[in-house]
Design a protein around this motif. Structure first.
Motif, mmCIF file in Angstrom:
data_model
loop_
_atom_site.group_PDB
_atom_site.id
_atom_site.type_symbol
_atom_site.label_atom_id
_atom_site.label_comp_id
_atom_site.label_asym_id
_atom_site.label_seq_id
_atom_site.Cartn_x
_atom_site.Cartn_y
_atom_site.Cartn_z
ATOM 1 N N ARG A 5 0.841 -1.080 -0.061
ATOM 2 C CA ARG A 5 0.105 -0.037 -0.042
ATOM 3 C C ARG A 5 0.732 1.292 0.174
ATOM 4 O O ARG A 5 0.679 2.197 -0.579
ATOM 5 N N THR A 6 1.855 1.071 0.610
ATOM 6 C CA THR A 6 2.986 2.350 0.601
ATOM 7 C C THR A 6 3.363 2.797 -0.681
ATOM 8 O O THR A 6 3.495 3.688 -1.044
ATOM 9 N N LEU A 7 3.910 1.588 -1.118
ATOM 10 C CA LEU A 7 4.321 1.733 -2.601
ATOM 11 C C LEU A 7 3.398 2.182 -3.751
ATOM 12 O O LEU A 7 3.651 3.057 -4.556
ATOM 13 N N ALA A 8 2.027 1.562 -3.498
ATOM 14 C CA ALA A 8 0.933 2.262 -4.214
ATOM 15 C C ALA A 8 0.756 3.754 -4.070
ATOM 16 O O ALA A 8 0.497 4.254 -4.947
ATOM 17 N N LYS A 9 0.916 4.037 -2.703
ATOM 18 C CA LYS A 9 0.628 5.568 -2.574
ATOM 19 C C LYS A 9 1.935 6.290 -3.064
ATOM 20 O O LYS A 9 1.608 7.522 -3.615
ATOM 21 N N ASP A 10 3.039 6.063 -3.066
ATOM 22 C CA ASP A 10 4.213 6.556 -3.842
ATOM 23 C C ASP A 10 3.837 6.729 -5.335
ATOM 24 O O ASP A 10 4.265 7.620 -5.997
ATOM 25 N N MET A 11 3.434 5.498 -5.689
ATOM 26 C CA MET A 11 3.204 5.770 -7.403
ATOM 27 C C MET A 11 2.337 6.735 -7.697
ATOM 28 O O MET A 11 2.206 7.550 -8.640
ATOM 29 N N GLU A 12 0.984 6.778 -6.635
ATOM 30 C CA GLU A 12 -0.113 7.625 -6.934
ATOM 31 C C GLU A 12 0.468 9.015 -6.882
ATOM 32 O O GLU A 12 0.130 10.167 -7.858
ATOM 33 N N LYS A 13 1.194 9.531 -5.883
ATOM 34 C CA LYS A 13 1.845 10.709 -5.641
ATOM 35 C C LYS A 13 2.608 11.241 -6.804
ATOM 36 O O LYS A 13 2.694 12.379 -7.251
ATOM 37 N N LEU A 14 3.601 10.214 -7.264
ATOM 38 C CA LEU A 14 4.337 10.617 -8.320
ATOM 39 C C LEU A 14 3.532 10.850 -9.816
ATOM 40 O O LEU A 14 3.802 11.850 -10.393
ATOM 41 N N LYS A 15 2.467 10.191 -9.836
ATOM 42 C CA LYS A 15 1.504 10.413 -11.098
ATOM 43 C C LYS A 15 0.914 12.000 -10.837
ATOM 44 O O LYS A 15 0.843 12.571 -12.015
ATOM 45 N N GLN A 16 0.414 12.058 -9.553
ATOM 46 C CA GLN A 16 -0.075 13.357 -9.505
ATOM 47 C C GLN A 16 0.832 14.514 -9.719
ATOM 48 O O GLN A 16 0.528 15.518 -9.962
ATOM 49 N N ASN A 17 2.200 14.222 -9.515
ATOM 50 C CA ASN A 17 3.206 15.324 -9.565
ATOM 51 C C ASN A 17 3.984 15.345 -11.052
ATOM 52 O O ASN A 17 4.962 15.726 -11.330
ATOM 53 N N LYS A 18 2.912 14.403 -12.071
ATOM 54 C CA LYS A 18 3.620 14.440 -13.336
ATOM 55 C C LYS A 18 4.951 13.779 -13.567
ATOM 56 O O LYS A 18 5.736 14.196 -14.099
ATOM 57 N N PHE A 19 5.199 12.881 -12.443
ATOM 58 C CA PHE A 19 6.275 11.758 -12.724
ATOM 59 C C PHE A 19 7.550 12.721 -12.343
ATOM 60 O O PHE A 19 8.631 12.533 -12.758
ATOM 61 N N ASP A 20 7.601 13.819 -11.469
ATOM 62 C CA ASP A 20 8.543 14.742 -11.091
ATOM 63 C C ASP A 20 9.122 14.225 -9.816
ATOM 64 O O ASP A 20 8.456 14.702 -8.762
ATOM 65 N N SER A 21 10.132 13.509 -9.427
ATOM 66 C CA SER A 21 10.241 13.048 -8.204
ATOM 67 C C SER A 21 10.860 14.035 -7.406
ATOM 68 O O SER A 21 10.914 14.149 -6.079
ATOM 69 N N ALA A 22 11.392 15.350 -8.047
ATOM 70 C CA ALA A 22 11.958 16.445 -7.048
ATOM 71 C C ALA A 22 11.042 17.094 -6.277
ATOM 72 O O ALA A 22 11.367 17.729 -5.468
ATOM 73 N N LYS A 23 9.637 17.039 -6.561
ATOM 74 C CA LYS A 23 8.490 17.692 -5.698
ATOM 75 C C LYS A 23 7.815 16.832 -4.773
ATOM 76 O O LYS A 23 7.158 17.238 -3.895
ATOM 77 N N LEU A 24 8.579 15.597 -4.466
ATOM 78 C CA LEU A 24 8.016 14.601 -3.279
ATOM 79 C C LEU A 24 9.251 13.949 -2.837
ATOM 80 O O LEU A 24 10.225 13.780 -3.500
#
Length: 494
Positions: free
Chosen positions: A206-225
């Motif tokens: 579930r933690t991994l799924a949340k990270d994926m969803e957050k990455l998607k919401q930030n347009k796959f920019d890991s610098a923002k999360l």
């Protein structure tokens, strides 16, 4: 064979259930059996003593086998849970109330009897079962005396064969109930255990799924999360491996995106510079051609010849620039084939020096080859190597002033041959050394001559050397000259 997550879960839960159920059942059965025996032995501990003291036959110590057999038979009818035996002082069975084929022992061990008679605290105490070769039973015992002399023992088995058979029938029904309750309890335990285990293993998912969803919401920019840091070097946990792989994948994707952005920026700058370089000779050519077209009859033959020479020179410069652009693009696409072959490196160096000797003489530059004689053979692509040395030598001549010197040196080092091109030219500052192989980069003190240069020679040479599994190195001091070198594999028989 490496087990999957589901297989490990199934094996762990099944093994834990079997072990826990077996241990619980064994422990509870043993405890219940021991408690029952202790209670029964304490309850009937004085049975043999009372019989010995109250019965005239046993009280007087008179041994009468028929009378004792009749007595034992009567007592068994009154108490079918007991078995009665009369033993001599050595433990031999003298009288009993049973069919002869039922008795499996001739004697019993007297140590448990003596222990029970002398100490009635540590119970249960087990004695030999005459109806079994190896069985043990709880018992009651009393000594038989005649005028103060030990005549034998009264040995009473508590819970004899008849009792065991009847109790087994009753117990079977109880065991069914107990087994039913045990199965229900085990299923509840397994359910709770499975819920706990599945929760434990699904929380990271579930933690991994949340990270994926957050990455998607930030347009796959890991610098923002901030992504979860997963445990390293745990190859047996697929979730940890998946989490680490995901984080590494995101980092690689972001690095590639940054590289693409940087490449796009460099490409735009390169196009801007190249457009300017292309426009300059084109504009010069167009101007002279228009002049000849408009004033052809008014121009003298000498003027026409000078204008046409200028047009030819700009045309050649334009062709050189376009050729270099295509060559660099071809190298960056990675579609260049390499044709390796053995050849003497000294011959190639002398040929290139001969090709540039006239150009060096025009600038009064001395070209030297050290050593003059060399028999080393290398295994490389002669055409690409010729291109590298030509670019380096042309670059050295362009940046070396009049009266200067350029040296091409061949050095042997174990299984390699190092070729270097050094000059006494303007040199390169230390801050600019890391950038000289970039396309279109020109040092701040770069020398200019009457011809314009695309600035792609060193970039092309760098990529060609990488294709040959080598790498060009540079050493330079500002105002003292530069030295470019690279190494090639040397053939063993050279």
């Amino acid at each position: 064979m490496k087990l999957s997550l589901y297989q490990r879960l199934a094996i762990t839960v099944s093994a834990a259930f079997v072990v826990i159920a077996y241990l619980l059942l064994s422990w509870s059965s043993a405890l219940a059996e021991q408690s029952k025996h202790q209670a029964e032995q304490k309850l009937h501990i004085e049975l043999a003593t009372h019989l010995a003291n109250d019965n005239p036959l046993l009280k007087d110590g008179v041994y009468d086998k028929p009378a004792l057999e009749n007595l034992f038979h009567t007592l068994m009818l009154l108490g079918p849970a007991f078995e009665f035996y009369y033993l001599d002082p050595a433990g031999n069975i003298l009288t009993y109330s049973a069919k002869p084929d039922k008795i499996k022992r001739k004697s019993v061990d007297l140590a448990p009897l003596v222990q029970l008679i002398s100490d009635q605290q540590n119970m249960p105490i087990y004695g030999d079962d005459p109806r079994s070769l190896s069985g043990k039973k709880i018992f009651s015992a009393a000594p038989i005396y005649n005028q103060g002399n030990l005549q034998g023992y009264l040995y009473v088995i508590i819970g004899g064969e008849i009792y065991d058979s009847v109790f087994a029938q009753v117990q079977s029904d109880q065991q069914l109930q107990q087994h039913g309750l045990l199965i229900i309890a085990a299923l509840v335990l397994v359910l709770l255990l499975l819920l706990a285990l599945f929760r434990y293993f699904t929380v990271p998912i579930r933690t991994l799924a949340k990270d994926m969803e957050k990455l998607k919401q930030n347009k796959f920019d890991s610098a923002k999360l901030s992504l979860v840091k997963w445990q390293q070097n745990d190859d047996n946990n697929e979730v940890q491996v998946l989490g680490n792989t995901f984080v590494e994948m995101v980092e690689v994707i972001n690095q590639q995106m940054l590289q693409l952005i940087e490449n796009e920026k460099t490409r735009k700058e390169l196009l801007a510079h190249l457009s300017h370089d292309l426009r300059t000779p084109l504009a010069a050519m167009q101007g002279y051609i228009e002049t000849i077209a408009l004033k052809g009859d008014a121009l003298t033959a000498e003027q026409k010849e000078r204008f046409l020479a200028t047009v030819m020179r700009n045309g050649q410069q334009l062709k050189l620039l376009i050729d270099q652009i295509f060559e660099l693009a071809h190298l960056e696409d990675g579609q260049v084939s390499v044709n390796l072959e053995p050849f003497p490196i000294a011959e190639l160096v002398h040929d290139i020096v001969a090709k540039f000797s006239l150009k060096a003489q025009e600038k009064q530059i001395t070209l030297k080859v050290t050593p003059q004689e060399c028999s080393d053979l290398v295994h490389s692509d002669i055409a690409k190597l010729e291109r590298i040395l030509s670019n380096l030598l042309d670059n050295a001549i362009r940046h070396t002033p009049s009266k200067g010197e350029i040296t091409l040196r061949i050095e042997q080092d174990n299984n390699q041959v190092t070729v270097s091109v050094s000059d006494t030219g303007t040199g390169i500052s230390e801050q600019e050394l890391d950038y000289i192989f970039d396309a279109r980069y020109r040092a701040s003190n770069a020398s200019e001559d009457k011809n314009r240069h695309a600035g792609l020679g060193l970039a092309i040479s760098k990529r060609l050397s990488l294709l040959l599994n080598s790498d060009i190195k540079v050493m330079s001091r500002l105002g003292q000259g530069s030295c470019f070198s690279f190494s090639l594999p040397r053939l063993a028989n050279s």
